[in-house]
Write a protein that holds these residues in place. Structure first.
Motif, PDB file in Angstrom:
ATOM      1  N   PRO A 187       0.824  -1.218   0.000  1.00 15.92           N
ATOM      2  CA  PRO A 187       0.000   0.000   0.000  1.00 15.92           C
ATOM      3  C   PRO A 187       0.852   1.261   0.000  1.00 15.92           C
ATOM      4  O   PRO A 187       1.818   1.370   0.750  1.00 15.92           O
ATOM      5  N   LYS A 188       0.484   2.195  -0.855  1.00 10.91           N
ATOM      6  CA  LYS A 188       1.138   3.505  -0.906  1.00 10.91           C
ATOM      7  C   LYS A 188       0.054   4.549  -0.707  1.00 10.91           C
ATOM      8  O   LYS A 188      -0.992   4.496  -1.358  1.00 10.91           O
ATOM      9  N   ASP A 189       0.283   5.483   0.172  1.00 10.43           N
ATOM     10  CA  ASP A 189      -0.672   6.556   0.469  1.00 10.43           C
ATOM     11  C   ASP A 189      -2.015   6.023   0.959  1.00 10.43           C
ATOM     12  O   ASP A 189      -3.043   6.658   0.788  1.00 10.43           O
ATOM     13  N   CYS A 190      -2.035   4.815   1.508  1.00 15.40           N
ATOM     14  CA  CYS A 190      -3.264   4.232   2.051  1.00 15.40           C
ATOM     15  C   CYS A 190      -2.866   3.110   2.998  1.00 15.40           C
ATOM     16  O   CYS A 190      -1.692   2.875   3.234  1.00 15.40           O
ATOM     17  N   THR A 191      -3.856   2.417   3.529  1.00 15.26           N
ATOM     18  CA  THR A 191      -3.587   1.277   4.405  1.00 15.26           C
ATOM     19  C   THR A 191      -4.114   0.010   3.741  1.00 15.26           C
ATOM     20  O   THR A 191      -4.886   0.077   2.779  1.00 15.26           O
ATOM     21  N   LEU A 192      -3.735  -1.122   4.271  1.00 14.02           N
ATOM     22  CA  LEU A 192      -4.217  -2.386   3.729  1.00 14.02           C
ATOM     23  C   LEU A 192      -5.733  -2.500   3.881  1.00 14.02           C
ATOM     24  O   LEU A 192      -6.412  -3.062   3.028  1.00 14.02           O
ATOM     25  N   ASN A 193      -6.276  -1.927   4.938  1.00 14.44           N
ATOM     26  CA  ASN A 193      -7.711  -1.980   5.201  1.00 14.44           C
ATOM     27  C   ASN A 193      -8.524  -1.175   4.176  1.00 14.44           C
ATOM     28  O   ASN A 193      -9.740  -1.320   4.100  1.00 14.44           O
ATOM     29  N   ASP A 194      -7.872  -0.341   3.374  1.00 15.09           N
ATOM     30  CA  ASP A 194      -8.576   0.424   2.334  1.00 15.09           C
ATOM     31  C   ASP A 194      -8.887  -0.440   1.112  1.00 15.09           C
ATOM     32  O   ASP A 194      -9.679  -0.034   0.265  1.00 15.09           O
TER      33      ASP A 194
ATOM     34  N   TYR B 201     -14.172 -10.708 -10.388  1.00 11.34           N
ATOM     35  CA  TYR B 201     -13.937  -9.887  -9.210  1.00 11.34           C
ATOM     36  C   TYR B 201     -12.993  -8.745  -9.544  1.00 11.34           C
ATOM     37  O   TYR B 201     -12.264  -8.793 -10.536  1.00 11.34           O
ATOM     38  N   ILE B 202     -12.994  -7.745  -8.659  1.00 11.81           N
ATOM     39  CA  ILE B 202     -11.958  -6.716  -8.687  1.00 11.81           C
ATOM     40  C   ILE B 202     -11.408  -6.552  -7.281  1.00 11.81           C
ATOM     41  O   ILE B 202     -12.103  -6.757  -6.291  1.00 11.81           O
ATOM     42  N   LEU B 203     -10.132  -6.213  -7.209  1.00 13.14           N
ATOM     43  CA  LEU B 203      -9.480  -5.797  -5.976  1.00 13.14           C
ATOM     44  C   LEU B 203      -9.296  -4.296  -6.131  1.00 13.14           C
ATOM     45  O   LEU B 203      -8.692  -3.839  -7.111  1.00 13.14           O
ATOM     46  N   VAL B 204      -9.868  -3.523  -5.213  1.00 15.52           N
ATOM     47  CA  VAL B 204      -9.920  -2.078  -5.402  1.00 15.52           C
ATOM     48  C   VAL B 204      -9.572  -1.353  -4.109  1.00 15.52           C
ATOM     49  O   VAL B 204      -9.851  -1.838  -3.017  1.00 15.52           O
ATOM     50  N   ASN B 205      -8.941  -0.195  -4.257  1.00 14.84           N
ATOM     51  CA  ASN B 205      -8.679   0.697  -3.140  1.00 14.84           C
ATOM     52  C   ASN B 205      -9.922   1.579  -2.974  1.00 14.84           C
ATOM     53  O   ASN B 205     -10.225   2.396  -3.831  1.00 14.84           O
ATOM     54  N   LEU B 206     -10.647   1.409  -1.883  1.00 13.08           N
ATOM     55  CA  LEU B 206     -11.892   2.141  -1.669  1.00 13.08           C
ATOM     56  C   LEU B 206     -11.668   3.627  -1.417  1.00 13.08           C
ATOM     57  O   LEU B 206     -12.576   4.432  -1.609  1.00 13.08           O
ATOM     58  N   LYS B 207     -10.474   4.023  -1.001  1.00 15.96           N
ATOM     59  CA  LYS B 207     -10.182   5.422  -0.663  1.00 15.96           C
ATOM     60  C   LYS B 207      -9.585   6.217  -1.832  1.00 15.96           C
ATOM     61  O   LYS B 207      -9.225   7.364  -1.661  1.00 15.96           O
ATOM     62  N   GLN B 208      -9.500   5.621  -2.993  1.00 10.82           N
ATOM     63  CA  GLN B 208      -8.881   6.321  -4.114  1.00 10.82           C
ATOM     64  C   GLN B 208      -9.751   7.474  -4.595  1.00 10.82           C
ATOM     65  O   GLN B 208     -10.961   7.472  -4.417  1.00 10.82           O
ATOM     66  N   THR B 209      -9.108   8.445  -5.209  1.00 17.81           N
ATOM     67  CA  THR B 209      -9.858   9.535  -5.810  1.00 17.81           C
ATOM     68  C   THR B 209     -10.211   9.137  -7.235  1.00 17.81           C
ATOM     69  O   THR B 209      -9.413   8.483  -7.925  1.00 17.81           O
ATOM     70  N   PRO B 210     -11.405   9.493  -7.700  1.00 15.28           N
ATOM     71  CA  PRO B 210     -11.793   9.140  -9.069  1.00 15.28           C
ATOM     72  C   PRO B 210     -10.816   9.727 -10.084  1.00 15.28           C
ATOM     73  O   PRO B 210     -10.232  10.793  -9.869  1.00 15.28           O
ATOM     74  N   CYS B 211     -10.634   9.030 -11.204  1.00 11.84           N
ATOM     75  CA  CYS B 211      -9.659   9.484 -12.194  1.00 11.84           C
ATOM     76  C   CYS B 211     -10.241  10.469 -13.206  1.00 11.84           C
ATOM     77  O   CYS B 211      -9.493  11.000 -14.014  1.00 11.84           O
ATOM     78  N   ASN B 212     -11.545  10.736 -13.175  1.00 15.51           N
ATOM     79  CA  ASN B 212     -12.138  11.743 -14.057  1.00 15.51           C
ATOM     80  C   ASN B 212     -13.431  12.252 -13.443  1.00 15.51           C
ATOM     81  O   ASN B 212     -13.844  11.816 -12.371  1.00 15.51           O
ATOM     82  N   GLU B 213     -14.073  13.184 -14.130  1.00 16.74           N
ATOM     83  CA  GLU B 213     -15.293  13.787 -13.590  1.00 16.74           C
ATOM     84  C   GLU B 213     -16.478  12.821 -13.584  1.00 16.74           C
ATOM     85  O   GLU B 213     -17.453  13.031 -12.869  1.00 16.74           O
ATOM     86  N   ALA B 214     -16.407  11.745 -14.339  1.00 18.52           N
ATOM     87  CA  ALA B 214     -17.480  10.742 -14.338  1.00 18.52           C
ATOM     88  C   ALA B 214     -17.387   9.826 -13.119  1.00 18.52           C
ATOM     89  O   ALA B 214     -18.315   9.083 -12.840  1.00 18.52           O
ATOM     90  N   GLY B 215     -16.285   9.879 -12.397  1.00 20.98           N
ATOM     91  CA  GLY B 215     -16.127   9.073 -11.192  1.00 20.98           C
ATOM     92  C   GLY B 215     -15.522   7.704 -11.439  1.00 20.98           C
ATOM     93  O   GLY B 215     -15.641   6.813 -10.597  1.00 20.98           O
ATOM     94  N   ASP B 216     -14.868   7.508 -12.583  1.00 20.45           N
ATOM     95  CA  ASP B 216     -14.275   6.207 -12.885  1.00 20.45           C
ATOM     96  C   ASP B 216     -13.151   5.886 -11.902  1.00 20.45           C
ATOM     97  O   ASP B 216     -12.483   6.771 -11.385  1.00 20.45           O
ATOM     98  N   ILE B 217     -12.953   4.592 -11.694  1.00 19.04           N
ATOM     99  CA  ILE B 217     -11.973   4.112 -10.713  1.00 19.04           C
ATOM    100  C   ILE B 217     -10.962   3.188 -11.382  1.00 19.04           C
ATOM    101  O   ILE B 217     -11.213   2.665 -12.457  1.00 19.04           O
ATOM    102  N   VAL B 218      -9.848   3.007 -10.712  1.00 16.57           N
ATOM    103  CA  VAL B 218      -8.830   2.057 -11.143  1.00 16.57           C
ATOM    104  C   VAL B 218      -8.910   0.845 -10.221  1.00 16.57           C
ATOM    105  O   VAL B 218      -8.990   1.009  -8.990  1.00 16.57           O
ATOM    106  N   ALA B 219      -8.928  -0.341 -10.787  1.00 12.68           N
ATOM    107  CA  ALA B 219      -9.033  -1.573 -10.004  1.00 12.68           C
ATOM    108  C   ALA B 219      -8.183  -2.650 -10.651  1.00 12.68           C
ATOM    109  O   ALA B 219      -7.662  -2.479 -11.759  1.00 12.68           O
TER     110      ALA B 219
END
Length: 184
Positions: A96-103, A159-177
């Protein structure tokens, strides 16, 4: 005579444009990739997981006497199945970088004909399994890393493994997983 010189000038401009586009694409391909932070164990060897970005589609719904009904967002990952295949008890290595494992959390996707869809557009509304000691076997690794595997077998599916605390990558709210497919 004049049309021949105009044709040569136009062709020269077209070839210059094609060259510049090809050069910029080659320069982009030479950019260094960010250091991977999530891996999956395959035959006891770490393999970097491929990060995928979601896509968002807005369903506008119906307008009934000034009231909008049925408007919703659909967030999905393109492709019928993930290219990362695993068994029912996958083992991940997370730095984990800039977050915790629990995120981090696992979310099961709904399969469609040509894509895999999140149950809800908002990650917090999706049924997820957070990576914690109640649901996962967690081992500390050197360099602030963790080796995690679920205590119970996962059901076959996407399935996806995702960081729940990430900031969206665009104005539509898309995420990286990190997507993976659990086989029977």
């Amino acid at each position: 005579m004049r049309s021949t010189s105009m044709l040569k000038t136009t062709l020269l401009q077209i070839f210059s444009l094609i060259f510049l586009l090809g050069f910029s694409n080659a320069a982009y391909a030479q950019m260094p990739e960010p250091e991977p932070t999530v891996f999956i164990l395959v035959n006891e060897q770490k393999a970097a997981m491929r990060a995928v970005t979601s896509q968002t589609e807005g369903k506008k719904g119906w307008d009934i006497q000034g009231i909008t009904v049925g408007k919703k967002l659909i967030r999905y990952f393109w492709g019928k199945q993930s290219k990362q295949l695993t068994d029912q008890k996958p083992t991940f290595v997370i730095y984990p970088k800039d977050c915790t494992l629990n995120d981090y959390a696992l979310i099961r996707l709904n399969k469609r004909r040509d894509h895999r869809r999140l149950p809800y557009a908002n990650l917090n509304e999706c049924g997820y399994t957070r990576i914690n000691i109640d649901s996962f076997v967690i081992e500390n690794l050197p360099d602030m890393g963790f080796q995690v595997s679920p205590k119970e077998d996962l059901f076959p599916g996407e399935y996806i493994l995702v960081n729940l605390k990430q900031t969206p990558c665009n104005e539509a709210g898309d995420i990286v997983a990190y997507d993976f497919s659990v086989q029977d």
